[in-house]
Motif scaffolding. Structure first.
Motif, PDB file in Angstrom:
ATOM      1  N   VAL A  39      46.159  31.220 -19.875  1.00 42.34           N
ATOM      2  CA  VAL A  39      46.407  30.757 -21.243  1.00 42.34           C
ATOM      3  C   VAL A  39      47.863  31.004 -21.645  1.00 42.34           C
ATOM      4  O   VAL A  39      48.523  30.134 -22.215  1.00 42.34           O
ATOM      5  CB  VAL A  39      45.437  31.460 -22.221  1.00 42.34           C
ATOM      6  CG1 VAL A  39      45.851  31.214 -23.662  1.00 42.34           C
ATOM      7  CG2 VAL A  39      44.009  30.990 -21.973  1.00 42.34           C
TER       8      VAL A  39
ATOM      9  N   ILE B 130      51.112  28.550 -20.882  1.00 44.18           N
ATOM     10  CA  ILE B 130      51.422  27.283 -21.553  1.00 44.18           C
ATOM     11  C   ILE B 130      51.691  27.567 -23.028  1.00 44.18           C
ATOM     12  O   ILE B 130      50.773  27.934 -23.777  1.00 44.18           O
ATOM     13  CB  ILE B 130      50.280  26.255 -21.416  1.00 44.18           C
ATOM     14  CG1 ILE B 130      49.810  26.142 -19.966  1.00 44.18           C
ATOM     15  CG2 ILE B 130      50.738  24.891 -21.937  1.00 44.18           C
ATOM     16  CD1 ILE B 130      48.617  25.226 -19.776  1.00 44.18           C
TER      17      ILE B 130
ATOM     18  N   PRO C  86      52.530  26.610 -26.959  1.00 45.63           N
ATOM     19  CA  PRO C  86      52.160  25.480 -27.811  1.00 45.63           C
ATOM     20  C   PRO C  86      53.223  24.377 -27.729  1.00 45.63           C
ATOM     21  O   PRO C  86      54.422  24.643 -27.748  1.00 45.63           O
ATOM     22  CB  PRO C  86      52.104  26.106 -29.215  1.00 45.63           C
ATOM     23  CG  PRO C  86      51.762  27.538 -28.950  1.00 45.63           C
ATOM     24  CD  PRO C  86      52.496  27.888 -27.684  1.00 45.63           C
TER      25      PRO C  86
ATOM     26  N   PHE D 110      53.186  21.540 -21.610  1.00 45.25           N
ATOM     27  CA  PHE D 110      52.131  21.276 -20.642  1.00 45.25           C
ATOM     28  C   PHE D 110      52.569  21.757 -19.280  1.00 45.25           C
ATOM     29  O   PHE D 110      53.763  22.006 -19.040  1.00 45.25           O
ATOM     30  CB  PHE D 110      51.764  19.779 -20.595  1.00 45.25           C
ATOM     31  CG  PHE D 110      52.842  18.891 -20.038  1.00 45.25           C
ATOM     32  CD1 PHE D 110      53.005  18.718 -18.680  1.00 45.25           C
ATOM     33  CD2 PHE D 110      53.710  18.219 -20.899  1.00 45.25           C
ATOM     34  CE1 PHE D 110      54.001  17.889 -18.162  1.00 45.25           C
ATOM     35  CE2 PHE D 110      54.708  17.395 -20.406  1.00 45.25           C
ATOM     36  CZ  PHE D 110      54.857  17.233 -19.029  1.00 45.25           C
TER      37      PHE D 110
ATOM     38  N   ARG E  37      48.939  21.983 -24.147  1.00 45.11           N
ATOM     39  CA  ARG E  37      48.538  22.824 -25.281  1.00 45.11           C
ATOM     40  C   ARG E  37      49.155  22.266 -26.552  1.00 45.11           C
ATOM     41  O   ARG E  37      50.380  22.079 -26.635  1.00 45.11           O
ATOM     42  CB  ARG E  37      49.008  24.257 -25.052  1.00 45.11           C
ATOM     43  CG  ARG E  37      48.629  25.211 -26.181  1.00 45.11           C
ATOM     44  CD  ARG E  37      49.011  26.626 -25.832  1.00 45.11           C
ATOM     45  NE  ARG E  37      48.545  27.569 -26.819  1.00 45.11           N
ATOM     46  CZ  ARG E  37      48.579  28.890 -26.672  1.00 45.11           C
ATOM     47  NH1 ARG E  37      49.083  29.418 -25.579  1.00 45.11           N
ATOM     48  NH2 ARG E  37      48.137  29.679 -27.617  1.00 45.11           N
TER      49      ARG E  37
ATOM     50  N   ASP F  89      46.564  25.673 -30.716  1.00 40.82           N
ATOM     51  CA  ASP F  89      45.763  26.531 -29.843  1.00 40.82           C
ATOM     52  C   ASP F  89      44.667  25.771 -29.129  1.00 40.82           C
ATOM     53  O   ASP F  89      43.702  26.361 -28.641  1.00 40.82           O
ATOM     54  CB  ASP F  89      45.170  27.694 -30.644  1.00 40.82           C
ATOM     55  CG  ASP F  89      46.199  28.790 -30.844  1.00 40.82           C
ATOM     56  OD1 ASP F  89      47.086  28.952 -29.980  1.00 40.82           O
ATOM     57  OD2 ASP F  89      46.127  29.468 -31.878  1.00 40.82           O
ATOM     58  N   ARG F  90      44.817  24.450 -29.017  1.00 40.12           N
ATOM     59  CA  ARG F  90      43.845  23.647 -28.275  1.00 40.12           C
ATOM     60  C   ARG F  90      44.461  23.178 -26.956  1.00 40.12           C
ATOM     61  O   ARG F  90      45.651  22.891 -26.894  1.00 40.12           O
ATOM     62  CB  ARG F  90      43.405  22.437 -29.094  1.00 40.12           C
ATOM     63  CG  ARG F  90      42.518  22.821 -30.271  1.00 40.12           C
ATOM     64  CD  ARG F  90      41.597  21.710 -30.635  1.00 40.12           C
ATOM     65  NE  ARG F  90      40.791  21.264 -29.508  1.00 40.12           N
ATOM     66  CZ  ARG F  90      39.984  20.220 -29.547  1.00 40.12           C
ATOM     67  NH1 ARG F  90      39.880  19.519 -30.650  1.00 40.12           N
ATOM     68  NH2 ARG F  90      39.282  19.872 -28.492  1.00 40.12           N
ATOM     69  N   PHE F  91      43.613  23.085 -25.957  1.00 37.14           N
ATOM     70  CA  PHE F  91      44.055  22.660 -24.632  1.00 37.14           C
ATOM     71  C   PHE F  91      43.406  21.326 -24.286  1.00 37.14           C
ATOM     72  O   PHE F  91      42.269  21.052 -24.665  1.00 37.14           O
ATOM     73  CB  PHE F  91      43.702  23.712 -23.584  1.00 37.14           C
ATOM     74  CG  PHE F  91      44.476  24.980 -23.753  1.00 37.14           C
ATOM     75  CD1 PHE F  91      45.709  25.153 -23.149  1.00 37.14           C
ATOM     76  CD2 PHE F  91      43.986  26.002 -24.565  1.00 37.14           C
ATOM     77  CE1 PHE F  91      46.445  26.315 -23.323  1.00 37.14           C
ATOM     78  CE2 PHE F  91      44.711  27.174 -24.751  1.00 37.14           C
ATOM     79  CZ  PHE F  91      45.941  27.329 -24.131  1.00 37.14           C
ATOM     80  N   TYR F  92      44.149  20.510 -23.539  1.00 39.73           N
ATOM     81  CA  TYR F  92      43.692  19.184 -23.126  1.00 39.73           C
ATOM     82  C   TYR F  92      44.038  18.996 -21.654  1.00 39.73           C
ATOM     83  O   TYR F  92      45.040  19.533 -21.176  1.00 39.73           O
ATOM     84  CB  TYR F  92      44.393  18.090 -23.943  1.00 39.73           C
ATOM     85  CG  TYR F  92      44.211  18.226 -25.427  1.00 39.73           C
ATOM     86  CD1 TYR F  92      43.147  17.605 -26.077  1.00 39.73           C
ATOM     87  CD2 TYR F  92      45.097  18.984 -26.193  1.00 39.73           C
ATOM     88  CE1 TYR F  92      42.963  17.738 -27.442  1.00 39.73           C
ATOM     89  CE2 TYR F  92      44.925  19.123 -27.560  1.00 39.73           C
ATOM     90  CZ  TYR F  92      43.856  18.495 -28.180  1.00 39.73           C
ATOM     91  OH  TYR F  92      43.684  18.635 -29.529  1.00 39.73           O
TER      92      TYR F  92
ATOM     93  N   VAL G 210      38.403  27.322 -22.340  1.00 37.79           N
ATOM     94  CA  VAL G 210      39.113  28.595 -22.220  1.00 37.79           C
ATOM     95  C   VAL G 210      38.074  29.699 -22.140  1.00 37.79           C
ATOM     96  O   VAL G 210      37.156  29.758 -22.955  1.00 37.79           O
ATOM     97  CB  VAL G 210      40.049  28.830 -23.420  1.00 37.79           C
ATOM     98  CG1 VAL G 210      40.655  30.236 -23.348  1.00 37.79           C
ATOM     99  CG2 VAL G 210      41.138  27.777 -23.459  1.00 37.79           C
TER     100      VAL G 210
ATOM    101  N   ILE H  47      42.361  29.101 -18.286  1.00 30.64           N
ATOM    102  CA  ILE H  47      42.010  27.733 -18.670  1.00 30.64           C
ATOM    103  C   ILE H  47      41.262  27.125 -17.492  1.00 30.64           C
ATOM    104  O   ILE H  47      41.724  27.219 -16.343  1.00 30.64           O
ATOM    105  CB  ILE H  47      43.272  26.915 -18.977  1.00 30.64           C
ATOM    106  CG1 ILE H  47      44.085  27.592 -20.077  1.00 30.64           C
ATOM    107  CG2 ILE H  47      42.911  25.489 -19.373  1.00 30.64           C
ATOM    108  CD1 ILE H  47      45.502  27.072 -20.175  1.00 30.64           C
TER     109      ILE H  47
END
Ligand code: FES
Length: 109
Positions: A11, A14, A16, A19, A33, A36-39, A94, A99
């Motif tokens: 976590v 990466i 904010p 990528f 990122r 605080d969201r990951f894709y 997560v 991740i």
């Protein structure tokens, strides 16, 4: 986290708005990122098979550096021409400080 999820990054690796490119079983993915969201999306532009990891983030979009199409990280849909096909989006979770990516299937196809 159970299979088919695979740990792909820490976590903290990466920041904010950034990528990383990761590889799972020989296929390349972008893990991005936003706040605080990951894709996770495939590292391949749908327009001309060009690595999206050469591009940059624009909010919740990844922008292709070759012709400028931007793709939603949530849906994979292109938001600008010339691309007119979506890119593949993958489930990402997560757990702990890791991740995890599910490379077994795209969630938007
Ligand atoms: S290769 Fe990505 S927009 Fe053309």
């Amino acid at each position: 986290m159970n299979k088919p999820f695979v740990a792909v990054a820490a976590v903290d690796s990466i920041a904010p708005g950034k990528f990383v490119k990761v590889e799972v079983e020989g296929r390349a993915y972008i893990v991005a990122r936003v706040d605080d969201r990951f894709y996770a999306v495939e590292d391949n532009c749908s327009h001309e098979d060009y690595p999206l990891s050469y591009g940059c983030l624009d909010g919740k979009r990844i922008k292709c550096s070759l012709h400028g199409s931007r793709f939603s990280l949530e849906t994979g849909q292109p938001e600008d021409e010339p691309a007119d096909e979506p890119i593949a989006v993958f489930a990402v979770e997560v757990e702990g400080d890791r991740i995890w990516l599910d490379p077994s299937r795209a969630v938007n196809r």
